[in-house]
Design a protein around this motif. Sequence first.
Motif, PDB file in Angstrom:
ATOM      1  N   VAL A   1       0.821  -1.228   0.206  1.00  0.00           N
ATOM      2  CA  VAL A   1       0.162   0.066  -0.052  1.00  0.00           C
ATOM      3  C   VAL A   1       0.945   1.241  -0.077  1.00  0.00           C
ATOM      4  CG1 VAL A   1      -1.825   1.357   1.140  1.00  0.00           C
ATOM      5  CG2 VAL A   1      -1.817  -1.293   1.221  1.00  0.00           C
ATOM      6  N   THR A   2       0.658   2.108  -1.144  1.00  0.00           N
ATOM      7  CA  THR A   2       1.377   3.468  -0.912  1.00  0.00           C
ATOM      8  C   THR A   2       0.471   4.386  -1.195  1.00  0.00           C
ATOM      9  OG1 THR A   2       1.569   3.140  -3.620  1.00  0.00           O
ATOM     10  CG2 THR A   2       3.064   2.425  -2.235  1.00  0.00           C
ATOM     11  N   GLY A   3       0.784   5.519  -0.671  1.00  0.00           N
ATOM     12  CA  GLY A   3      -0.215   6.692  -0.760  1.00  0.00           C
ATOM     13  C   GLY A   3       0.447   8.011  -0.213  1.00  0.00           C
ATOM     14  N   PHE A   4      -0.676   9.027   0.019  1.00  0.00           N
ATOM     15  CA  PHE A   4      -0.354  10.430   0.295  1.00  0.00           C
ATOM     16  C   PHE A   4      -1.401  10.633   1.564  1.00  0.00           C
ATOM     17  CE2 PHE A   4      -0.389  14.983   0.182  1.00  0.00           C
ATOM     18  CZ  PHE A   4       0.696  15.304   0.258  1.00  0.00           C
ATOM     19  N   LYS A   5      -1.151  11.101   2.636  1.00  0.00           N
ATOM     20  CA  LYS A   5      -2.068  11.731   3.605  1.00  0.00           C
ATOM     21  C   LYS A   5      -1.559  12.706   4.322  1.00  0.00           C
ATOM     22  CE  LYS A   5      -4.781  10.105   7.583  1.00  0.00           C
ATOM     23  NZ  LYS A   5      -5.260   9.120   8.402  1.00  0.00           N
ATOM     24  N   MET A   6      -2.363  14.046   4.226  1.00  0.00           N
ATOM     25  CA  MET A   6      -2.205  15.288   4.533  1.00  0.00           C
ATOM     26  C   MET A   6      -3.041  15.683   5.447  1.00  0.00           C
ATOM     27  SD  MET A   6      -1.594  18.800   2.610  1.00  0.00           S
ATOM     28  CE  MET A   6      -3.160  18.840   2.160  1.00  0.00           C
ATOM     29  N   ASN A   7      -2.750  16.200   6.858  1.00  0.00           N
ATOM     30  CA  ASN A   7      -3.838  16.768   7.602  1.00  0.00           C
ATOM     31  C   ASN A   7      -3.156  18.037   8.334  1.00  0.00           C
ATOM     32  OD1 ASN A   7      -5.289  17.281  10.296  1.00  0.00           O
ATOM     33  ND2 ASN A   7      -5.459  15.152  10.395  1.00  0.00           N
ATOM     34  N   ILE A   8      -3.599  19.129   7.854  1.00  0.00           N
ATOM     35  CA  ILE A   8      -3.084  20.459   8.264  1.00  0.00           C
ATOM     36  C   ILE A   8      -4.032  21.261   8.832  1.00  0.00           C
ATOM     37  CG2 ILE A   8      -1.973  22.492   7.497  1.00  0.00           C
ATOM     38  CD1 ILE A   8      -0.826  20.930   5.311  1.00  0.00           C
TER      39      ILE A   8
END
Length: 498
Positions: free
Chosen positions: A372-379
């Motif tokens: 599993v690959t990916g991008f997760k952003m929480n700002i």
Amino acid sequence: MLNKTLRILLIFSLMVCSNVFAQDDAPKEEALKEIDVVVGLEKIIKLDFVPNTVVKLANENLATYQIVPSKKEVTLTGVKAGETTLTLRDAAGDVRARYLVKITASDQSKNVVQLKELLSDVEGLEIGIKGDSVYVGGQIVVPSDIGKVVVILDKFPDVLRLVELSPQTQLVIAKKMQEEMQKSQLKDVTVRVVNGSFWIEGIVGSKEESDKAEQIARAYLPDQIQNLARRTDAVQSTKKPPFENLLTINSKPKPEPLPKLYKLTAQFVELTKGYDRLFSFTWTPFISADGGSIAIGKGNAGGVTTSSSNTLSATISHLFPKLNSAKSAGHARIVESGVVVVKENVAGIINKTTTIPYQIGNTDNAKSGIAVTGFKMNITPTSLQEEKINLKININVSSASNDSPPRTLDNTVDTTIIVKSQESAVIGGVVTNTTQTDFDKDGDRPTSDTGSALFSFIKSKKYSTSRTQFVIFVTPEVIESAANGATDIERKFRKRSR
């Protein structure tokens, strides 16, 4: 003889008479008329002819003059005490009048001279003598000159002060007052000039805002004007304040301001570089297995016997040494980017996931799995002063290699920073270096399934290096509406044709 004598006497008499008549016809020199002029005061001379603009003043340092041909007047103004002559001509250029100008100085005239020297660079002032008083009047154009005028006039307590601020300058000050009030969130307040006084009008939400408007008005109104307006010898005969507060206080609660919107952009960049270099020298000759053979042994009778089979011949392979040299290099760049629009103090979250299936082994022992690959952003953004933004950041990026099975690399950043709007900040980065060197490894030795090696000589060196680095950029921006930036996105996705 008598007749001759008579003729001589007659001729002499005629000559004497003609000389007398000639003297009577010659123009007589105009007598000097005396004129008294006081320093600092004007003296108007009335004429019975139209004066020429060419005037002869013997000493121009003592007085100044002004010609008014249409009025048949000459105006003299004394500058310094002394005597000088003034000659006037008519339109034809003939001398018509001559004056002896006596210029005297009094205490009043001395004050006029001093005031003109001190206030000559102040625009809009008039200095002179009326009655028994020296006066300074007019309208000051530049507000910064007010302080200078007041300080100088304080040295002359007997001078009549008739100075006012120019109406045009008052309008400029009123405009500055209104601009400053609106900058201070007093949006419904206006300022205008009425009869020399500043009127502050509009609606405010509280008594505190009304007091704030008065403070701004006082800051822009020079104190000297207030003092001049209240003096008993000023032009204004009524005592009135320099400004009027006509504000209406509306105590209704104001609607809460709309929360700010932020466009948050996060970019993850990963760069991988690899380099391999191999140098190998190998010499391992092989003899084939199908060659002849010779056997030596003891016979039944006790003697030595020999026997042979096939022929005594064989094939030697890899007879000559081999030299192997190779280089390889490559790099790859992975870029992940996320953009989200959020309100103040609300977390903006973007989650992008990719699943990569893989298989290990074959037939009955095969096993499957997923990477599993990916991008997760929480700002979460919070507004600060001077367009600065506090950002609470949590970013996780996972990437996979091209191996089988793939290897995954997780990168996580969890921090809090302060960034100015529309500026980018680097919030994290990791660099990994891997270096491997092998000498004379057996893996470089040649092999053969049909024979055995006569001998083996190997000399090799293999050098491998790899470098992986990643960095994360974050860019916040305050926007008016969520529709901002839609044009840029549409342009990126617009189809282009050649």
